[in-house]
Structures are given as structure tokens and as C-alpha cells.
Design a protein around this motif. Structure first.
Motif, PDB file in Angstrom:
ATOM      1  N   GLN A   1       0.912  -1.099   0.023  1.00 32.84           N
ATOM      2  CA  GLN A   1      -0.087  -0.034   0.150  1.00 32.84           C
ATOM      3  C   GLN A   1       0.720   1.436  -0.083  1.00 32.84           C
ATOM      4  N   ALA A   2       1.749   1.325   0.918  1.00 34.49           N
ATOM      5  CA  ALA A   2       2.718   2.544   1.057  1.00 34.49           C
ATOM      6  C   ALA A   2       3.474   2.600  -0.367  1.00 34.49           C
ATOM      7  N   LEU A   3       4.151   1.684  -0.635  1.00 32.38           N
ATOM      8  CA  LEU A   3       5.017   1.960  -1.834  1.00 32.38           C
ATOM      9  C   LEU A   3       4.283   1.964  -3.324  1.00 32.38           C
ATOM     10  N   SER A   4       3.182   1.683  -3.195  1.00 31.41           N
ATOM     11  CA  SER A   4       2.277   2.099  -4.595  1.00 31.41           C
ATOM     12  C   SER A   4       2.267   3.434  -4.620  1.00 31.41           C
TER      13      SER A   4
ATOM     14  N   VAL B   1      -5.250  -6.479  -2.119  1.00 27.86           N
ATOM     15  CA  VAL B   1      -3.935  -5.903  -2.068  1.00 27.86           C
ATOM     16  C   VAL B   1      -3.367  -5.433  -3.466  1.00 27.86           C
ATOM     17  N   LYS B   2      -3.541  -6.432  -4.263  1.00 29.83           N
ATOM     18  CA  LYS B   2      -3.101  -5.950  -5.649  1.00 29.83           C
ATOM     19  C   LYS B   2      -3.986  -4.830  -6.084  1.00 29.83           C
ATOM     20  N   LYS B   3      -5.018  -4.631  -5.786  1.00 25.85           N
ATOM     21  CA  LYS B   3      -5.781  -3.415  -6.243  1.00 25.85           C
ATOM     22  C   LYS B   3      -5.045  -2.175  -5.805  1.00 25.85           C
TER      23      LYS B   3
ATOM     24  N   ILE C   1      -1.806  -1.883  -6.174  1.00 24.20           N
ATOM     25  CA  ILE C   1      -1.260  -1.603  -7.294  1.00 24.20           C
ATOM     26  C   ILE C   1      -1.574  -1.300  -8.649  1.00 24.20           C
ATOM     27  N   LYS C   2      -2.747  -1.747  -8.798  1.00 19.90           N
ATOM     28  CA  LYS C   2      -3.607  -1.512 -10.016  1.00 19.90           C
ATOM     29  C   LYS C   2      -3.929   0.070 -10.077  1.00 19.90           C
ATOM     30  N   ASP C   3      -4.681   0.137  -9.119  1.00 19.84           N
ATOM     31  CA  ASP C   3      -5.247   1.604  -8.807  1.00 19.84           C
ATOM     32  C   ASP C   3      -4.097   2.837  -9.181  1.00 19.84           C
ATOM     33  N   ALA C   4      -2.836   2.351  -8.440  1.00 12.92           N
ATOM     34  CA  ALA C   4      -1.868   3.254  -8.853  1.00 12.92           C
ATOM     35  C   ALA C   4      -1.081   3.196 -10.403  1.00 12.92           C
ATOM     36  N   GLY C   5      -1.775   2.298 -11.023  1.00 15.40           N
ATOM     37  CA  GLY C   5      -1.243   2.230 -12.510  1.00 15.40           C
ATOM     38  C   GLY C   5       0.210   1.714 -12.617  1.00 15.40           C
ATOM     39  N   LEU C   6       0.640   0.801 -11.320  1.00 18.13           N
ATOM     40  CA  LEU C   6       1.840   0.321 -11.315  1.00 18.13           C
ATOM     41  C   LEU C   6       1.950  -1.353 -11.907  1.00 18.13           C
ATOM     42  N   GLU C   7       3.057  -1.822 -11.863  1.00 17.31           N
ATOM     43  CA  GLU C   7       3.153  -3.065 -12.411  1.00 17.31           C
ATOM     44  C   GLU C   7       3.445  -4.193 -11.280  1.00 17.31           C
ATOM     45  N   TYR C   8       3.160  -5.327 -11.446  1.00 20.33           N
ATOM     46  CA  TYR C   8       3.495  -6.516 -10.608  1.00 20.33           C
ATOM     47  C   TYR C   8       3.661  -7.733 -11.153  1.00 20.33           C
TER      48      TYR C   8
END
Length: 196
Positions: free
Chosen positions: A62-65, A85-87, A89-96
Motif C-alpha cells: 500500500q505504501a510503496l504504491s 492488496v493487488k488493487k 498496485i493496479k489503482d496506482a497504475g503500477l506493475e507487478y
């Protein structure tokens, strides 16, 4: 903690929120990452082990997103990071990226965040037995890692980091634990309005 905050006339520190979040622990990880990497931005972070039940993992994601991190998620199939939790990352437009092999992520990670697989979190003890020693970091596994790589761990460890890693300059988990004292002192001082 949310209810306590709503009814208390005094500040409330959420030191740990059951199995969901661990905010103060997350603050010390952010401090440790910034101290070792010089920034929180654009970090390649590998999260290893119990990503399903690991509350420190959930808080860190959550923080690093908020800092444009790239997440490399290493776990057995039954311990994958939950969709909720993956959400973040997705909501921030980032990749995992998801992996089952630890060796796949070591060469390019800036931070290798190891977690222990905790038997007490499993509703079925047999499931725990199947995955309990899935990942063990050995010193020689760090030979081809980046110079700036640092290994973090919430501690205490069980078997997931061999003691032969302790002397490696990339092992940062003991200093990270010491950082926890400083971060929590700073948090308490801030809440009390202390200047020094």
C-alpha cells in the motif's frame, strides 16, 4: 484502531491491525529503504514468502504504491498476494509480476523482502506443512545480485534466511530492526509534540 480513533480525544497509533495491516512496521521499512537506496521512488522490490497472510507485506504494498515501485511477488500458489492488496498496485497504475522461484528475482531486485511462513495463520495445518520451507535464502544466492540490494525481514526468522547471510553487507535486517526503535521514538515524539 479506526473505532478507537473515532471515540478517543487522544491520538491513536495503529501498531498492528490484526491480520490486515502493520503501519508502524511499514514506516520503519520505508525509512530503511530510503536510507539504503537514497530514495523511495522507482524501487524494484521483491516480496517473498507469505504474501497472503503477511500483514507487513500488505502495508508495504500500500505504501510503496505511492512511490512508483515495481513489485515482484514470490510465493507458493496458495500464498499469493490477495486481490484486495493487488488493487492498490493496479489503482496506482503500477506493475507487478508473480513468481514461484526466489532465484528468478534476485538479479534485479533493489530490496529483497523475505517473510516467514507462519503456521499460526493457516486454518489447515496440512497446508502449512506443504509450504513451510518453500524459500530459504543462502549467502551464495546473493553473488549475482545488484550492489545496492538490501535484504529486509520482519523478524524473527525461522528457516527462510540462512545464518550464513548474516555477515553479508547486503543483509540489512538487524539494522532494520534497530531502525524500528528510532522510527517509533520519532512517531511518539511527533504525537506528543516534542521538538527534540
Amino acid at each position: 484502531p479506526r473505532f478507537a480513533r473515532e471515540v478517543s480525544p487522544f491520538p491513536v497509533i495503529n501498531a498492528v491491525d490484526g491480520s490486515k495491516q502493520h503501519p508502524t512496521q511499514c514506516l520503519l521499512y520505508l525509512y530503511s529503504i530510503r536510507k539504503t537506496q537514497g530514495t523511495l521512488e522507482n524501487i524494484q522490490i521483491a516480496l517473498v514468502g507469505d504474501l497472503k497472510y503477511g500483514r507487513t507485506v500488505h502495508s508495504l504494498v500500500q505504501a510503496l504504491s505511492k512511490f512508483n515501485a515495481t513489485f515482484h511477488l514470490v510465493s507458493p500458489e496458495i500464498l499469493k498476494l490477495p486481490s484486495a492488496v493487488k488493487k492498490w498496485i493496479k489503482d496506482a497504475g503500477l506493475e507487478y509480476y508473480q513468481y514461484t522461484e526466489l532465484s528468478d528475482v534476485i538479479p534485479f531486485a533493489d530490496i529483497l523482502y523475505m517473510t516467514r511462513i507462519q503456521g499460526e495463520r493457516f486454518p489447515d495445518p496440512m497446508e502449512y506443512e506443504q509450504v513451510k520451507n518453500s524459500y530459504v535464502l543462502e549467502n551464495n544466492m546473493l553473488d549475482k545480485s545488484k550492489d545496492n540490494l538490501r535484504v529486509l525481514h520482519p523478524l524473527p526468522r525461522v528457516n527462510e534466511i540462512h545464518e550464513n547471510v548474516d555477515g553479508n553487507p547486503k543483509a540489512y535486517y538487524f539494522q532494520q530492526a534497530q531502525n524500528g526503535v528510532y522510527v517509533r521514538q520519532a512517531l511518539i515524539a511527533a504525537i506528543l509534540g516534542l521538538k527534540e
